[in-house]
Write a protein that holds these residues in place. Structure first.
Motif, short mmCIF file in Angstrom:
data_model
loop_
_atom_site.label_atom_id
_atom_site.label_comp_id
_atom_site.label_asym_id
_atom_site.label_seq_id
_atom_site.Cartn_x
_atom_site.Cartn_y
_atom_site.Cartn_z
N ALA A 1 0.83 -1.21 0.00
CA ALA A 1 0.00 0.00 0.00
C ALA A 1 0.86 1.25 0.00
CB ALA A 1 -0.93 0.00 1.21
N ARG A 2 0.39 2.27 -0.74
CA ARG A 2 1.06 3.55 -0.76
C ARG A 2 0.47 4.48 0.31
NH1 ARG A 2 -0.03 0.12 -4.16
NH2 ARG A 2 -1.60 1.37 -5.27
N VAL A 3 1.36 5.19 0.99
CA VAL A 3 0.96 6.19 1.98
C VAL A 3 1.38 7.55 1.44
CG1 VAL A 3 1.24 7.01 4.35
CG2 VAL A 3 1.22 4.55 3.88
N ALA A 4 0.42 8.32 0.95
CA ALA A 4 0.71 9.63 0.36
C ALA A 4 0.71 10.69 1.45
CB ALA A 4 -0.32 9.97 -0.70
N VAL A 5 1.76 11.51 1.48
CA VAL A 5 1.93 12.47 2.58
C VAL A 5 2.23 13.86 2.01
CG1 VAL A 5 3.28 13.05 4.63
CG2 VAL A 5 2.81 10.64 4.07
N GLN A 6 1.37 14.81 2.34
CA GLN A 6 1.63 16.22 2.00
C GLN A 6 1.43 17.05 3.26
OE1 GLN A 6 -1.11 18.64 -0.28
NE2 GLN A 6 0.55 19.52 -1.53
N VAL A 7 2.50 17.17 4.02
CA VAL A 7 2.46 17.91 5.29
C VAL A 7 3.68 18.81 5.38
CG1 VAL A 7 1.20 16.05 6.45
CG2 VAL A 7 3.70 16.10 6.56
N GLU A 8 3.61 19.80 6.26
CA GLU A 8 4.75 20.67 6.49
C GLU A 8 5.84 19.91 7.24
OE1 GLU A 8 5.05 23.56 5.13
OE2 GLU A 8 2.99 23.59 4.36
N LEU B 1 -3.83 5.36 2.07
CA LEU B 1 -3.90 6.37 3.13
C LEU B 1 -3.31 7.66 2.62
CD1 LEU B 1 -4.12 7.43 6.09
CD2 LEU B 1 -1.89 6.36 6.51
N VAL B 2 -3.97 8.77 2.90
CA VAL B 2 -3.45 10.10 2.63
C VAL B 2 -3.33 10.84 3.96
CG1 VAL B 2 -3.90 12.34 1.57
CG2 VAL B 2 -4.38 10.25 0.28
N VAL C 1 -10.12 6.65 -1.79
CA VAL C 1 -9.02 6.34 -0.86
C VAL C 1 -9.65 5.97 0.48
CG1 VAL C 1 -6.98 7.22 0.31
CG2 VAL C 1 -7.48 7.94 -2.05
N PRO C 2 -9.31 4.82 1.05
CA PRO C 2 -9.99 4.37 2.27
C PRO C 2 -9.78 5.24 3.50
CG PRO C 2 -8.84 2.55 1.20
CD PRO C 2 -8.39 3.81 0.52
N HIS C 3 -8.59 5.87 3.61
CA HIS C 3 -8.27 6.55 4.87
C HIS C 3 -7.65 7.93 4.64
CE1 HIS C 3 -8.94 2.71 6.93
NE2 HIS C 3 -8.19 2.15 5.99
N LEU C 4 -8.05 8.89 5.46
CA LEU C 4 -7.49 10.24 5.45
C LEU C 4 -7.21 10.66 6.89
CD1 LEU C 4 -6.77 12.98 4.11
CD2 LEU C 4 -9.19 13.62 4.41
N LEU C 5 -5.97 11.09 7.15
CA LEU C 5 -5.58 11.59 8.46
C LEU C 5 -4.84 12.91 8.27
CD1 LEU C 5 -4.33 8.23 10.03
CD2 LEU C 5 -6.41 9.47 10.67
N THR C 6 -4.69 13.67 9.35
CA THR C 6 -4.03 14.97 9.26
C THR C 6 -2.86 15.05 10.22
OG1 THR C 6 -5.50 15.97 10.90
CG2 THR C 6 -6.18 16.12 8.58
N LEU C 7 -1.88 15.87 9.86
CA LEU C 7 -0.71 16.11 10.70
C LEU C 7 -0.27 17.55 10.53
CD1 LEU C 7 1.62 15.19 12.55
CD2 LEU C 7 2.86 14.49 10.49
N GLY C 8 -0.25 18.31 11.63
CA GLY C 8 0.13 19.71 11.58
C GLY C 8 1.54 19.94 12.10
N ALA D 1 -10.15 20.05 4.02
CA ALA D 1 -11.43 20.20 3.34
C ALA D 1 -11.35 19.79 1.87
CB ALA D 1 -11.93 21.64 3.46
N TRP D 2 -10.40 20.38 1.12
CA TRP D 2 -10.32 20.01 -0.29
C TRP D 2 -9.72 18.63 -0.49
CZ3 TRP D 2 -5.48 19.10 -2.20
CH2 TRP D 2 -4.39 19.83 -1.70
N MET D 3 -8.83 18.20 0.45
CA MET D 3 -8.27 16.86 0.32
C MET D 3 -9.35 15.80 0.52
SD MET D 3 -5.38 15.31 -0.36
CE MET D 3 -3.93 16.25 0.21
N ARG D 4 -10.30 16.09 1.39
CA ARG D 4 -11.38 15.13 1.62
C ARG D 4 -12.17 14.89 0.33
NH1 ARG D 4 -12.90 12.78 5.94
NH2 ARG D 4 -11.66 14.15 7.31
N GLY D 5 -12.34 15.94 -0.46
CA GLY D 5 -13.02 15.78 -1.74
C GLY D 5 -12.25 14.88 -2.69
N LEU D 6 -10.93 15.04 -2.74
CA LEU D 6 -10.11 14.20 -3.62
C LEU D 6 -10.12 12.75 -3.16
CD1 LEU D 6 -6.92 16.39 -4.25
CD2 LEU D 6 -9.00 16.23 -5.60
N VAL D 7 -10.02 12.57 -1.84
CA VAL D 7 -10.02 11.22 -1.28
C VAL D 7 -11.32 10.49 -1.62
CG1 VAL D 7 -10.18 9.98 0.92
CG2 VAL D 7 -8.34 11.64 0.55
#
Length: 515
Positions: A69-76, A118-119, A138-145, A127-133
């Motif tokens: 499985a791929r885990v896509a990550v776009q965080v600071e 997972l993204v 995509v089964p899972h969406l989580l956030t990291l600040g 908000a906009w990532m949820r639309g893409l997911v």
């Protein structure tokens, strides 16, 4: 000099195991020692890195993600973002970092192409990532600040701080890095555990990592340089990392006396030289400055040495290959070159017929080694096209062997200008322009021309407080190079457009001046 083999490196991982196992095996005996120190003064011990990555790996495994499985990550950038990378390796999944500058339409393509399970995104983009997911199922969406907030850490908080690292063979996929995509759609370069492990071990020896080294880390971590070269080097050496969320010259200068290693892109070195507080005293404990991701101007190299007494080490690598060549640690570092092939890496420069180019002749750079990627994600035909019959990867870069045996890059094949039937390599012209009085830097491009097919065009940035005359530049070049290489037009601008890694975006210049 056409094909330089070097001695093969030692086995990357004797158990053929997960890259995380290799890194973990080199953690220092004192697990309470500091692994990461943040700008705010937070300290993460080696034990905390191990236990926190275990919790995150347990969370990933608990989601029931399929094998591979791929885990896509776009965080600071944050220490937790690095821990997520380690956890993904540890759990046996594939890490997919995305440039934080990418907008919704761009991320839409990456998610659709990679099909992650997972993204993980920044809370502000949820908000906009949820639309893409939802669109891509995509089964899972989580956030990291940046401030250790978000649903990822909340979900991992109750997990065990012990996790048995999943076994992986050297050829198993560890990461997918998408190319910048300045021409056509981005391609996902597939890098294995063996690719990354072999390169990390070679650089550890070649750059003489040693006990007591401290890395000042100011690079982004969605890219080969900051994520693989810098972090792997520090972890493999058991070195403390002083962690800056982003590059700031004054923040770097304040912390340099406590560091021994710094890695940056050319723009960072220019910004440091612009600050009067950057001097030999600030660098008194530094033993290694590394530059990459974009060409370092010889003038910057010379100014840096004059100011600090130290020579920047320039190297050459790609998303598809990690590091390929490097100026030597102990030997002479030559401005404008990227040095010699790393141990275990083979590099050759060939002409259009595939024959080896003699010293000084420009040709296509091809490479082979344990660090070279397996191919492009879901692009078997493109992968086949980019490899030669004998297994060399066509880098798309043009270069030449210098008389001293060092490799010099003259530009990308796609940047080659064909004017009136003659080939013109932009880097060669840029090197002449950059030496002229008052010139800070330049970029040479080809623009459509009715008579010549393409017209050589120069875009020039003057030094601060100085002016340059387009006519004088042309006149000077006419006395030094063949007339067909002399720019038909010279445009003077305040700055060149660059991406986040400091590479000049010539496609934007061609769009701007192509008319």
């Amino acid at each position: 000099m056409s094909d330089i083999p070097s001695p093969a490196p030692a086995a990357a991982n004797p158990a053929g195991a997960n890259l995380y196992a290799l890194l973990q095996a080199h953690f220092p005996a004192d697990r309470e020692a500091c692994c990461i120190e943040t700008q705010e003064g937070l300290r993460y011990s080696w034990d905390e890195v191990d236990r926190s990555s275990a919790r995150l790996a347990g969370l990933l495994a608990g989601l029931g993600l399929p094998a591979g499985a791929r885990v896509a990550v776009q965080v600071e950038k944050s220490p937790e973002a690095m821990l997520l990378y380690l956890a993904t390796l540890r759990a046996g999944y594939v890490y997919l970092p995305l440039n934080t500058a990418y907008q919704e339409a761009e991320v839409d393509y990456f998610i659709g192409n990679a099909e992650p399970s997972l993204v993980v995104c920044s809370p502000r983009n949820e908000a906009w990532m949820r639309g893409l997911v939802a669109r891509h199922r995509v089964p899972h969406l989580l956030t990291l600040g940046e401030a250790r907030d978000g649903t990822l850490l909340e979900a991992a908080a109750g997990r065990s701080d012990r996790f048995e690292t999943v076994h992986r063979a050297p050829e198993d996929l560890a990461a997918i890095l998408y190319t910048s995509g300045t021409t056509g759609r981005s391609k996902g370069a597939m890098l294995s555990h063996g690719n990354l492990a072999s390169n990390a071990l070679v650089l550890h020896r070649y750059w003489r990592w040693r006990p007591g080294d401290v890395l000042l880390h100011a690079l982004p971590i969605f890219h080969v340089h900051g994520l693989f070269v810098a972090i792997h080097g520090a972890l493999l050496n058991g070195s403390t990392m002083i962690w800056l969320p982003r590059f700031d010259p004054k923040a770097v200068i304040v912390r340099l006396p406590r560091a021994t290693v710094f890695m940056g892109v050319p723009t960072m070195y220019v910004r440091l030289l612009d600050d009067p507080g950057f001097d030999a005293n600030a660098c008194r404990n530094m033993r290694l400055f590394v530059s990459g991701s974009a060409p370092l101007l010889p003038d910057t190299f010379r100014q840096f040495e004059a100011r600090t007494g130290r020579r920047i080490l320039e190297r050459y690598g790609m998303s598809e290959t990690t590091m390929l060549t490097s100026n030597p640690y102990d030997g002479n570092r030559i401005a404008g070159t990227v040095g010699l092939p790393l141990p275990g890496v083979r590099v050759r420069v060939v002409d259009e017929a595939g024959a080896s180019c003699p010293t000084g002749e420009i040709g296509a750079i091809q490479v082979r080694g344990p660090n070279v990627f397996a191919g492009y994600w879901r692009m078997p035909e493109k992968t086949k096209e980019e490899f030669t019959a004998d297994g060399f990867f066509r880098t798309g870069d043009m270069g030449r062997w210098d008389a001293n045996g060092y490799l010099s890059i003259v530009g990308r094949n796609k940047d080659l200008i064909i004017t009136g039937g003659y080939n013109v390599y932009p880097k060669e012209i840029e090197s002449y322009i950059d030496e002229l009085p008052g010139v800070f830097e330049s970029a040479v491009i080809g623009v459509p021309d009715r008579d010549f097919g393409e017209a050589v065009t120069a875009v020039v940035v003057p030094k601060a407080g100085e002016q340059v005359d387009a006519g004088a530049i042309v006149a000077s070049l006419k006395s030094r190079i063949a007339n067909f290489k002399v720019p038909k037009q010279v445009h003077v601008v305040a700055e060149l457009p660059r991406n986040q890694m400091g590479k000049v975006q010539k496609n934007l210049l061609r769009e701007r001046f192509g008319g």
